[in-house]
Design an enzyme around this catalytic site. Structure first.
Site, mmCIF file in Angstrom:
data_model
loop_
_atom_site.group_PDB
_atom_site.id
_atom_site.type_symbol
_atom_site.label_atom_id
_atom_site.label_comp_id
_atom_site.label_asym_id
_atom_site.label_seq_id
_atom_site.Cartn_x
_atom_site.Cartn_y
_atom_site.Cartn_z
ATOM 1 N N ASP A 31 0.852 -1.188 0.000
ATOM 2 C CA ASP A 31 0.000 0.000 0.000
ATOM 3 C C ASP A 31 0.891 1.242 0.000
ATOM 4 O OD1 ASP A 31 -3.210 0.562 0.976
ATOM 5 O OD2 ASP A 31 -1.780 2.227 1.113
ATOM 6 N N ILE A 32 0.510 2.238 -0.787
ATOM 7 C CA ILE A 32 1.325 3.453 -0.940
ATOM 8 C C ILE A 32 1.287 4.317 0.326
ATOM 9 C CG2 ILE A 32 -0.414 5.034 -1.894
ATOM 10 C CD1 ILE A 32 1.676 5.705 -4.104
ATOM 11 N N GLY A 90 -15.112 3.496 3.941
ATOM 12 C CA GLY A 90 -13.704 3.826 3.696
ATOM 13 C C GLY A 90 -13.164 3.357 2.360
ATOM 14 N N GLN A 91 -14.021 2.781 1.490
ATOM 15 C CA GLN A 91 -13.498 2.347 0.189
ATOM 16 C C GLN A 91 -13.241 3.562 -0.702
ATOM 17 O OE1 GLN A 91 -15.907 -0.490 -2.025
ATOM 18 N NE2 GLN A 91 -14.252 -0.894 -3.474
ATOM 19 N N SER A 92 -12.029 3.648 -1.226
ATOM 20 C CA SER A 92 -11.669 4.766 -2.098
ATOM 21 C C SER A 92 -11.253 4.306 -3.490
ATOM 22 C CB SER A 92 -10.542 5.597 -1.465
ATOM 23 O OG SER A 92 -9.392 4.801 -1.268
ATOM 24 N N HIS A 97 -10.448 -5.194 -3.237
ATOM 25 C CA HIS A 97 -9.128 -5.483 -2.687
ATOM 26 C C HIS A 97 -9.219 -5.818 -1.211
ATOM 27 C CE1 HIS A 97 -9.909 -1.148 -2.382
ATOM 28 N NE2 HIS A 97 -9.244 -1.185 -1.241
ATOM 29 N N HIS A 99 -6.993 -5.597 2.281
ATOM 30 C CA HIS A 99 -5.824 -5.075 2.987
ATOM 31 C C HIS A 99 -5.325 -6.181 3.913
ATOM 32 C CE1 HIS A 99 -6.770 -0.648 2.320
ATOM 33 N NE2 HIS A 99 -7.975 -1.174 2.117
HETATM 34 P P1 AMP Z 1 -9.603 1.568 0.247
HETATM 35 O O1 AMP Z 1 -9.622 2.927 0.927
HETATM 36 O O2 AMP Z 1 -10.057 0.431 1.124
HETATM 37 O O3 AMP Z 1 -10.335 1.624 -1.072
HETATM 38 O O4 AMP Z 1 -8.086 1.248 -0.053
HETATM 39 C C1 AMP Z 1 -7.402 1.788 -1.122
HETATM 40 C C2 AMP Z 1 -5.962 1.760 -0.754
HETATM 41 O O5 AMP Z 1 -5.212 1.948 -1.938
HETATM 42 C C3 AMP Z 1 -5.531 2.846 0.227
HETATM 43 O O6 AMP Z 1 -5.023 2.240 1.410
HETATM 44 C C4 AMP Z 1 -4.464 3.618 -0.544
HETATM 45 O O7 AMP Z 1 -3.385 4.025 0.274
HETATM 46 C C5 AMP Z 1 -4.025 2.615 -1.582
HETATM 47 N N1 AMP Z 1 -3.476 3.176 -2.800
HETATM 48 C C6 AMP Z 1 -3.940 4.208 -3.538
HETATM 49 N N2 AMP Z 1 -3.169 4.411 -4.630
HETATM 50 C C7 AMP Z 1 -2.195 3.475 -4.577
HETATM 51 C C8 AMP Z 1 -1.079 3.149 -5.416
HETATM 52 N N3 AMP Z 1 -0.804 3.847 -6.550
HETATM 53 N N4 AMP Z 1 -0.277 2.135 -5.042
HETATM 54 C C9 AMP Z 1 -0.513 1.444 -3.919
HETATM 55 N N5 AMP Z 1 -1.554 1.683 -3.098
HETATM 56 C C10 AMP Z 1 -2.379 2.684 -3.414
#
Ligand code: AMP
Ligand code: ZN
Length: 111
Positions: A31-32, A90-92, A97, A99
């Protein structure tokens, strides 16, 4: 493959990522914005926006087996698997996916 999807672009290699595992079905990468010393994301290569979009059981099985296998490969014993479903939870990123969080105490219940 969904043209506008960040994680589909990571699968394709169009956006860089720190991959830790890849099989014919799944990709796992760091995760970034890590929320723990180990914070991995595990995705299926087939695009499904979220869990409530009802990916079929075969996809779900391949995906969650991938989560298990990645955790084992990373020699994690205590870890938490989180799936955020919907913006309110919290899904963005709308490519399903999981975690995997590990390496620090994890409070229960989560906030
Ligand atoms: P969610 O908020 O559950 O949808 O998780 C999305 C996750 O993707 C977050 O924890 C972000 O930090 C992660 N994320 C967003 N962009 C990237 C990226 N380019 N590479 C790796 N992780 C990312
Ligand atoms: Zn996607």
């Amino acid at each position: 493959m969904s043209a506008d999807c960040l994680f589909c672009k990571i699968i394709a290699g169009d956006i860089p990522s720190q991959k830790v595992a890849e099989t014919e079905h799944i990709v796992a990468f760091n995760d970034i914005t890590p929320q723990a010393p180990t914070h991995l994301l595990v995705i299926h290569k087939q695009h499904t926006p979220s869990l409530s979009d009802s990916p079929d059981s075969l996809i779900l099985g391949q995906w969650m087996s991938g989560v298990r296998d990645v955790a084992q490969q990373q020699q994690l014993s205590d870890y938490r698997v989180i799936v955020n479903n919907g913006t309110g939870a919290g899904q963005s990123v709308f490519h399903l996916h999981a975690h995997i969080l590990a390496g620090r105490p994890l409070d229960w219940p989560p906030g």
